[in-house]
Write a protein that holds these residues in place. Structure first.
Motif, short mmCIF file in Angstrom:
data_model
loop_
_atom_site.label_atom_id
_atom_site.label_comp_id
_atom_site.label_asym_id
_atom_site.label_seq_id
_atom_site.Cartn_x
_atom_site.Cartn_y
_atom_site.Cartn_z
N SER A 171 22.56 -6.89 -21.44
CA SER A 171 24.00 -6.70 -21.24
C SER A 171 24.72 -8.04 -21.24
O SER A 171 25.90 -8.13 -20.89
N SER A 172 23.99 -9.10 -21.62
CA SER A 172 24.54 -10.45 -21.75
C SER A 172 24.30 -10.92 -23.18
O SER A 172 23.48 -10.34 -23.90
N PRO A 173 24.99 -12.00 -23.59
CA PRO A 173 24.74 -12.50 -24.94
C PRO A 173 23.32 -13.04 -25.08
O PRO A 173 22.71 -13.49 -24.11
N ILE A 174 22.81 -12.98 -26.32
CA ILE A 174 21.51 -13.61 -26.61
C ILE A 174 21.76 -14.76 -27.57
O ILE A 174 22.58 -14.66 -28.49
N TYR A 175 21.07 -15.86 -27.33
CA TYR A 175 21.21 -17.05 -28.18
C TYR A 175 19.84 -17.40 -28.73
O TYR A 175 18.99 -17.91 -28.01
N PHE A 176 19.62 -17.06 -30.00
CA PHE A 176 18.37 -17.41 -30.68
C PHE A 176 18.74 -18.56 -31.61
O PHE A 176 19.31 -18.34 -32.67
N ARG A 177 18.38 -19.78 -31.21
CA ARG A 177 18.83 -20.94 -31.97
C ARG A 177 17.64 -21.70 -32.54
O ARG A 177 17.21 -22.71 -31.99
N GLY A 178 17.10 -21.18 -33.63
CA GLY A 178 16.04 -21.90 -34.33
C GLY A 178 16.64 -22.96 -35.24
O GLY A 178 17.86 -23.12 -35.32
N THR A 179 15.77 -23.71 -35.92
CA THR A 179 16.23 -24.69 -36.91
C THR A 179 15.46 -24.43 -38.20
O THR A 179 14.48 -23.68 -38.23
N THR A 180 15.88 -25.09 -39.28
CA THR A 180 15.20 -24.94 -40.57
C THR A 180 13.72 -25.27 -40.43
O THR A 180 12.85 -24.55 -40.92
N ASP A 181 13.42 -26.38 -39.76
CA ASP A 181 12.03 -26.82 -39.64
C ASP A 181 11.27 -26.08 -38.55
O ASP A 181 10.05 -26.08 -38.54
N LEU A 193 18.14 -4.64 -28.25
CA LEU A 193 19.40 -3.94 -28.05
C LEU A 193 20.30 -4.79 -27.17
O LEU A 193 19.92 -5.15 -26.05
N VAL A 194 21.47 -5.16 -27.69
CA VAL A 194 22.47 -5.88 -26.90
C VAL A 194 23.66 -4.94 -26.77
O VAL A 194 24.19 -4.45 -27.77
N MET A 195 24.06 -4.66 -25.52
CA MET A 195 25.18 -3.73 -25.35
C MET A 195 26.17 -4.22 -24.31
O MET A 195 25.79 -4.73 -23.26
N ASN A 196 27.45 -4.08 -24.67
CA ASN A 196 28.54 -4.45 -23.76
C ASN A 196 28.45 -5.90 -23.29
O ASN A 196 28.76 -6.21 -22.14
N SER A 197 28.02 -6.78 -24.20
CA SER A 197 28.00 -8.20 -23.84
C SER A 197 29.42 -8.76 -23.90
O SER A 197 30.11 -8.58 -24.90
N PRO A 198 29.84 -9.47 -22.85
CA PRO A 198 31.22 -9.99 -22.85
C PRO A 198 31.40 -11.19 -23.79
O PRO A 198 32.53 -11.51 -24.16
N LYS A 199 30.31 -11.85 -24.17
CA LYS A 199 30.42 -13.02 -25.06
C LYS A 199 29.63 -12.79 -26.33
O LYS A 199 28.69 -12.00 -26.36
N PHE A 201 23.42 -4.08 -31.99
CA PHE A 201 24.50 -4.65 -31.18
C PHE A 201 25.55 -3.58 -30.99
O PHE A 201 26.12 -3.09 -31.97
N TYR A 202 25.77 -3.19 -29.72
CA TYR A 202 26.75 -2.16 -29.40
C TYR A 202 27.84 -2.78 -28.52
O TYR A 202 27.56 -3.31 -27.45
N ARG A 203 29.07 -2.74 -29.00
CA ARG A 203 30.19 -3.39 -28.30
C ARG A 203 29.82 -4.82 -27.89
O ARG A 203 30.06 -5.25 -26.76
N SER A 204 29.22 -5.53 -28.81
CA SER A 204 28.74 -6.89 -28.54
C SER A 204 28.85 -7.69 -29.83
O SER A 204 28.14 -7.41 -30.80
N ASP A 205 29.77 -8.65 -29.86
CA ASP A 205 29.99 -9.43 -31.07
C ASP A 205 28.80 -10.34 -31.33
O ASP A 205 28.09 -10.75 -30.41
N CYS A 228 23.89 -13.10 -17.52
CA CYS A 228 22.58 -13.75 -17.52
C CYS A 228 22.13 -13.93 -18.98
O CYS A 228 21.27 -13.19 -19.46
N PRO A 229 22.73 -14.89 -19.69
CA PRO A 229 22.41 -15.06 -21.11
C PRO A 229 20.92 -15.33 -21.33
O PRO A 229 20.26 -15.96 -20.50
#
Length: 268
Positions: A43-53, A69-75, A103-107, A22-23
């Motif tokens: 336990s899922s990846p987080i995507y924080f996608r801001g921009t310069t502006d 805290l992100v842990m054991n995220s597969p992606k 980030f624990y075991r989460s790239d 559940c990203p």
């Protein structure tokens, strides 16, 4: 399924726990205040996608701190053009955390991000047993350490660390490595209360093109670690290059340095 936080100002007043598969997707321009010590625990990846502006702002307006805290995220997670301020390592059930952002075991890939003025905790960013990349990023006004890598492998490039360890009783290291591998390039350190780069517990770290100004210690290799430095400018430093054995059970550490300039250094 996914969780989206859409553009606008939002408050998180209690901890948000995100299950596997559940990203969390945070849109450009989101301003999110973590109040009452609230955490995002995923336990899922987080995507924080801001921009310069239109960057993303994550803060704690009530100054009670909160964190991520992100842990054991597969992606692999992504944090881009995001500004973190006033976060902490948490209270109550999260007391085991050292970092405000962990980030624990989460790239994770971090780019063009600012970690500013945390409230409590040993580290602002702590990455454990993960692969990471940190580029074009700033750590400033941290209470203790800026970034701590435990048993992780990563690449740090074009990073600035300023006013690290403002609580002088805690001290503060800019970049702290234990059991880790890292390449550090084109990185600037200023006003570091303890060590600009601390390498311990059999870490292997390669350092290229750095500037350290106003630090107690510039580069420290400890306890079986292997450090290679090329092209470093060290100015207003108490101790510049330090090799020590601190913990029993480790072999000696090594440090190889080429093309180092010293300016107002007490002990080169």
């Amino acid at each position: 399924s996914q969780i989206h936080i859409d553009e606008g100002s939002h408050t998180l007043a209690e901890t948000l726990v995100i299950p596997k598969d559940c990203p969390l997707i945070v849109s450009v321009g989101v301003q999110l205040s973590l109040e009452n010590g609230a955490f995002i625990v995923s336990s899922s990846p987080i995507y924080f996608r801001g921009t310069t502006d239109n960057p993303i702002h994550i803060s704690s307006t009530d100054k009670k701190g909160g964190g991520i805290l992100v842990m054991n995220s597969p992606k692999r997670s992504e944090i881009v053009h995001t500004y973190f301020s006033g976060l902490s390592n948490g209270i109550n059930e999260f007391r085991f955390l050292n970092g405000a952002v962990t980030f624990y075991r989460s790239d994770v890939t971090i780019d063009s991000t600012v970690f500013d003025s945390n409230i409590s905790g040993d580290d602002y960013l702590n990455i454990i047993a993960s692969q990471y990349s940190i580029k074009n990023t700033v750590f400033q006004n941290t209470i203790s350490d800026g970034f701590d890598s435990d048993y992780s492998d990563g690449h740090i490039e074009n990073v600035t660390l300023n006013n690290i360890g403002r609580d002088h009783q805690l001290g503060g290291d800019g970049l702290d490595f234990s059991g880790s591998n890292a390449l550090i390039k084109n990185t600037h350190f200023s006003q570091i209360s303890d060590k600009a780069i601390s390498v311990g517990e059999r870490s292997k770290v390669k350092i290229e093109d750095i500037v350290v100004q106003n630090a107690t210690n510039a580069i420290v290799s400890k306890d079986g670690s292997v450090v290679e430095v090329e092209d470093a400018s060290l100015k207003n430093i108490d101790r510049a290059l330090v090799v020590i054995k601190k913990k029993s059970g480790y072999e000696p550490a090594t440090l190889t340095a080429k093309r180092i300039s010293f300016d107002n250094v007490n002990t080169p």
